[in-house]
Structure formats: structure tokens, C-alpha cells
Design an enzyme around this catalytic site. Structure first.
Site, PDB file in Angstrom:
ATOM      1  N   ASP A   1       6.167  -4.688   6.648  1.00  0.00           N
ATOM      2  CA  ASP A   1       4.214  -3.664   7.011  1.00  0.00           C
ATOM      3  C   ASP A   1       3.571  -4.922   7.862  1.00  0.00           C
ATOM      4  OD1 ASP A   1       1.704  -2.114   7.628  1.00  0.00           O
ATOM      5  OD2 ASP A   1       3.022  -2.116   4.958  1.00  0.00           O
TER       6      ASP A   1
ATOM      7  N   GLN B   1      -1.664  -5.580   8.367  1.00  0.00           N
ATOM      8  CA  GLN B   1      -2.797  -6.146   8.880  1.00  0.00           C
ATOM      9  C   GLN B   1      -2.320  -7.001   9.451  1.00  0.00           C
ATOM     10  OE1 GLN B   1      -5.507  -5.821   6.922  1.00  0.00           O
ATOM     11  NE2 GLN B   1      -5.041  -3.620   6.555  1.00  0.00           N
TER      12      GLN B   1
ATOM     13  N   HIS C   1       1.029  -0.998   0.006  1.00  0.00           N
ATOM     14  CA  HIS C   1       0.021   0.072   0.140  1.00  0.00           C
ATOM     15  C   HIS C   1       0.883   0.830  -0.008  1.00  0.00           C
ATOM     16  CE1 HIS C   1      -0.389   1.199   4.571  1.00  0.00           C
ATOM     17  NE2 HIS C   1       0.686   0.266   4.217  1.00  0.00           N
TER      18      HIS C   1
ATOM     19  N   CYS D   1      -5.619   2.695  -0.563  1.00  0.00           N
ATOM     20  CA  CYS D   1      -4.640   3.079  -0.235  1.00  0.00           C
ATOM     21  C   CYS D   1      -3.195   2.424  -1.516  1.00  0.00           C
ATOM     22  CB  CYS D   1      -4.221   3.519   0.884  1.00  0.00           C
ATOM     23  SG  CYS D   1      -5.258   4.864   1.485  1.00  0.00           S
TER      24      CYS D   1
END
Lengths: 147, 413
Positions: free
Chosen positions: B204, B207, B128, B372
């Protein structure tokens, strides 16, 4: 909560299902691209302007029913019109969308015709950007063709 | 057997979340936008309210007992977060504004110190914008090279050319789970691949941390980041975790109070970790809220959360496919074990914006748009999708409500 029937009026769905003036114009027609960063929709407006008159207009790109139908109705309304009249119409439309515009006074006597059906969009503030995407892109095109 | 293997009781958990059990115009809320931001349990709301009513004070800078207790609560939240992801030490936990700021901090502070023109940073097509734009800013500023790991046709990362892409790379930064496709990536394997070429492994984890157990040491990662607001905590605070030696060697990001140990007219000296990266007054109440969210999730058990979401995924995939067949296209893996409960889809040619507007008539909250992740949307051939994402408080009834609302959408178009 306002009902979706205020949004999806029959004339709007008609322009969505059967868009008018969809397509592209070859250069020297001016092409301007507009994006709705919120939803990823994009639209391209092609303008053939000569002697201060919009001789032809077409649009392409992808978007929701509101952005597509609003742009379709806009092209019908501006084709063959003098640029100054078109600018006044844009001001009138943005005024209906409750967006202020400091480019000039709004002439309330201008008839919007079918475009009036988009008035219900104001009840769904998130969708105002969809309804105005094509119109803002048109403005950019008018400005660059006169620049 | 029973008990150990049953997942959580979502019906009971729902009762902890006021918005989830609310209704508008007499119609119950069907909140399916947790990949965007999650709802908050009473335990978090109460912890924040209690702190503001009874315990609010500055941290790290005043001697009176109210301030000392506030500092203790704030640092207590840091310890909870460190344990939650199995960090070696709470000195490795930096509170930021959100995960986006954490990625910017790394790109700015580590990147500007360690990268030079021509250095390679490898990203994936699943990222994203938060894990794309900070690197593109470095690309513009110092001329680094960006390379991209592509996707396979079944929405996994295509690792067949990974060693070529990683050759000579300084950084491999990737998502643990796609916020669009739901795909869960093989984090340990990807970290090992990065380290094999001497590259930094940045995960990252926005999520995945809210939805499954996290062990940054088992991952073998160098940095990771996630947001409080996606894991039942408040917005306004994110977490950056980094290996202590790396954080130690990095210059500060923002300058100001709290991040210094000494300031003179001719210069300053940085504070110890993690204060070095926490300039100014932090979001004190929000950090304490995040601590309460960690307690709440620990009480349920992250393995149970994951199990529940695998069950939800099976149910959603089976039901939507059985009911709508070819009329629905789900952009993501079909195997519930390989994905989170986040579903991006196209339905009967109705534009996602129109779809979400109609679903809203029955309070079914889904996101419509590019999530995004515009480059990924282009790659899967969609300008926009509708996305329904499920969490620990969602039940099969929510999935049924989604299917019913979808069915009614085509009446208009």
C-alpha cells in the site's frame, strides 16, 4: 470565520475541566456506548432508571472539550427527571443544534439553562457531532432500557 | 557539489499552488494536511480545464478524431504513470476510483479466487482501514485467518517474529509508509520475506509514491496502489499496479462496458488488460490530470522531493522539541531518514479536536482524529492525535507558523 470565543465559553470550559457525574454505575444500570467515527471519540452513558425516572446517571470515555462538557451538562440536567421530560429536553437540545428529530414536537418553552452556552457550536458545523455525541448515546440508553 | 545536493526551491514551488499561497481574512494559508490530500498545481488545473474546454470526448469507443485524441491523452497518462513507478508495461496499470478501491479489487478478485477457509493473510499494526477492512470482509465471508506484525517501541515494524507470522501465509499486505507515524518500512526486505514463503507481496504505497522515487520492480512487489489526490493530482482516480501474469489470471471485478471484448445473451468474454478492470466510463479528465501531476513531479524530481522532506523533518523535529520539550509527544521515529514528513502528536493535554480548531484561527490546517487507522491509534494509546504533514510546497515558515499557533492554543485551555 467565527471566533473560537463563540465556541469555548467559560461555562463549557468549566464543565470540561471539572466534569460532573463522571464515572460508571454497576449493573443493572444500563450502559450504552457512542462513538464519533469522525474523530475516534467514545463515550459511555450509565443510566439507572426506575419507575420512569432517571434516578442516577454517570458517563465515562474520552473526547474533546465540546463532547465532554456537553455530556457533563446533560447529566446535570437529566438527573432525577422523569424519562418523558428527559426525552423532551433531548428534542429541544437537538433542535438548538439544528438537527431535526421526527420523534415528536419540540417544546420551545423548555429552559436549557447552562446548556444554552453550547448554542455557539452551530457556527462550527464540524463540531455539532461532538456536542450531540452524549445526547444521542443517552437516547439509545433510554430506548434500550425501555425495550 | 552545490546544486547536485541542494533540494528543491520550495519558495518557488509554492507559487505553482493557488491554495497554498491563498489567505483567509488576510492571514496566509498554512496547509499541513497533505498526507490527507495534497493541493494542486496550476499545471494540473490547466490540463484538466483545457481538456474539458477543448478536447473532451469519450475514450475507447468512437471513431471521430476528437474521441481518438481523448483516448490518446488518457492512454498517454497511463504510460506516464507506468514509467513513474517503473512498471514493466502500461498494461500493468489499472485506473480505479482511488487506492481503497484498488485494495478492494485485489481482495475481491484475487482473494475470492485464491483464498479458502483457514488461509493466512498477514497485515501490520500500521495499516489504515483500507488495508484492513477488505481483508476482514474476506475473513467474515470465507473464514481466512488474519495475522498482524506488531510495532517496536520506536515505531518500526517488529520483524523479530516475522518468519513465524509469515509461515504458511498466502498474502503479506503492508504499507510502505505509515500515515500516522510517518515510519518508512523496508519494502524490498518485506517483499522478499513474503516471497520466501510463497506469499503474495502487496504494498500500500499511498503515502510514499507522492513523496519519494518508486520502483516497483526493485521492490519485488506483486501489487501496489496509490491515489492521485495525494500526489498533486485530482481526487476520483487511483492506481492499481500488478504483475501482468497475476492480473491476467484474475477474474474481473466490476462488470459492464469497456471491460468486455464480446457479450452475447449466453455470456461474455473479457477485454485485454488493463481494460478488463476498467468497467464503464472512467474518470477521463481526472486521469489526464493525474498525467499532468506526474509530469509536474518529474519536472521537480522525486529524489529532490524526498530530500526536501528529510530536511523539513529534521527542522520540524528539532524545533518542536527545542521549543516545547516534554509538552509535545510526537508519535513516530526521531530519525528523519527513517520517516516521511508526517507528524502525529499530542500537545499539553489539549484534545486534538480542540487543538485543530484553535490552529484554524490562524489558517494552520492540520488533521485531528484517528486518521482512518483506529487499531493503530489504540496500540499507541491515543484515541485521537493531531497530525501535521508537509509536502514539496511547505517551507520552514510553515513549521514556524505551526509552532507559534500551538503555543497560543494553551491560552484558552
Amino acid at each position: 470565520m467565527p471566533g473560537v470565543e463563540d465556541l469555548y465559553r467559560e461555562i463549557i470550559l468549566d464543565h470540561y475541566r471539572t466534569p460532573r457525574n463522571r464515572g460508571e454505575l454497576p449493573p443493572p444500570a444500563v450502559c450504552t456506548e457512542g462513538n464519533n467515527p469522525l474523530c475516534g471519540d467514545d463515550i459511555r452513558i450509565f443510566l439507572d432508571i426506575a419507575d420512569g425516572v432517571v434516578r442516577d446517571v454517570k458517563f465515562s470515555g474520552q473526547g474533546c472539550s465540546i463532547s465532554q462538557s456537553s455530556t457533563s451538562m446533560m447529566t446535570v440536567a437529566i438527573k432525577g427527571k422523569p424519562v418523558e421530560e428527559v426525552r423532551a429536553l433531548v428534542r429541544r437540545f437537538k433542535h438548538m443544534m439544528t438537527l431535526s428529530d421526527d420523534e415528536g414536537a419540540v417544546d420551545e418553552s423548555i429552559k436549557l439553562g447552562d446548556i444554552e452556552a453550547l448554542g455557539g457550536v452551530v457556527k462550527f458545523p464540524v463540531r455539532i457531532k461532538c456536542a450531540t455525541l452524549g445526547w444521542n448515546t443517552l437516547l439509545e440508553g433510554l430506548n434500550s432500557s425501555q425495550g | 557539489m552545490a546544486g547536485a545536493n541542494t533540494s528543491l526551491d520550495a519558495e518557488k514551488i509554492r507559487q505553482d499552488f493557488p491554495v497554498v499561497t491563498s489567505s483567509i481574512n488576510g492571514k496566509p494559508m498554512v496547509y499541513l494536511d497533505s498526507a490527507n490530500t495534497s493541493q494542486k498545481p496550476v499545471a494540473v488545473i490547466d490540463a484538466m480545464t483545457a481538456f474539458m474546454r477543448e478536447g473532451y470526448a469519450p475514450i475507447n469507443r468512437s471513431a471521430y478524431s476528437l474521441a481518438a485524441e481523448a483516448t490518446e491523452k488518457y492512454e498517454g497518462a497511463r504510460t506516464k504513470v507506468a514509467k513513474f513507478i517503473n512498471a514493466k508495461s502500461s498494461r500493468e496499470i489499472v485506473f480505479t476510483k482511488n487506492a481503497t478501491e484498488a485494495l478492494n479489487l485485489i481482495a475481491y478478485s484475487w482473494g475470492r479466487t485464491n483464498l479458502k477457509r483457514g488461509d493466512v493473510v498477514v497485515l501490520t499494526h500500521m495499516e489504515h482501514h483500507a488495508n484492513i477492512v477488505p481483508w476482514q470482509m474476506l475473513q467474515q465471508e470465507i473464514g481466512i485467518e488474519l495475522r498482524w506484525v506488531p510495532l517496536t517501541s520506536d515505531f518500526q515494524l517488529d520483524l523479530s517474529s516475522l518468519s513465524n507470522l509469515l509461515a504458511g501465509a498466502k498474502v503479506f499486505s503492508f504499507t510502505s509508509m505509515s500515515n500516522v507515524l510517518g515510519t518508512i518500512n523496508p519494502v524490498e526486505k518485506l517483499c522478499a520475506a513474503a516471497h520466501a514463503v510463497g506469499a503474495l507481496a502487496i504494498v500500500d504505497a499511498c503515502q510514499s509514491v507522492p513523496h519519494a522515487p518508486t520502483d516497483v520492480q526493485a521492490w519485488g512487489a506483486d501489487f501496489t496502489m496509490f491515489s492521485s489526490h495525494k500526489m498533486c493530482g485530482p481526487s476520483g482516480v487511483g492506481v492499481l499496479w500488478g504483475r501482468e501474469a497475476l492480473l491476467e489470471a484474475m477474474p474481473p471485478f466490476l462488470g459492464g462496458g469497456n471491460m468486455i471484448s464480446e457479450v452475447r445473451l449466453d455470456g461474455f468474454k473479457c477485454a485485454e488488460l488493463p481494460a478488463k478492470f476498467e468497467a464503464g466510463t472512467p474518470p477521463i479528465t481526472e486521469v489526464i490530470g493525474l498525467g499532468a501531476a506526474v509530469d509536474y513531479l518529474n519536472g521537480i524530481g522525486m529524489a529532490n522531493v524526498r530530500r526536501h522532506e528529510v530536511e523539513m523533518s529534521s527542522y520540524v523535529l528539532e524545533n518542536l522539541t527545542a521549543r516545547f520539550g516534554d509538552e509535545i509527544t510526537i508519535h513516530g521515529p526521531r530519525n528523519p531518514e527513517l520517516r516521511g514528513a508526517t507528524f502525529s502528536f499530542a500537545f499539553r493535554g489539549i484534545h486534538p479536536h480542540d487543538l485543530s480548531q484553535i490552529l484554524d484561527q490562524t489558517n494552520v490546517c492540520v488533521r485531528a482524529g484517528h486518521h482512518c487507522a483506529k487499531p493503530l491509534m489504540k496500540i499507541i494509546g491515543a484515541n485521537a492525535t493531531a497530525r501535521a504533514s508537509f509536502y514539496l510546497y511547505n517551507t520552514k515558515a510553515d513549521a514556524d507558523a505551526l509552532a507559534n499557533a500551538l503555543d497560543s492554543a494553551s491560552d484558552i485551555f
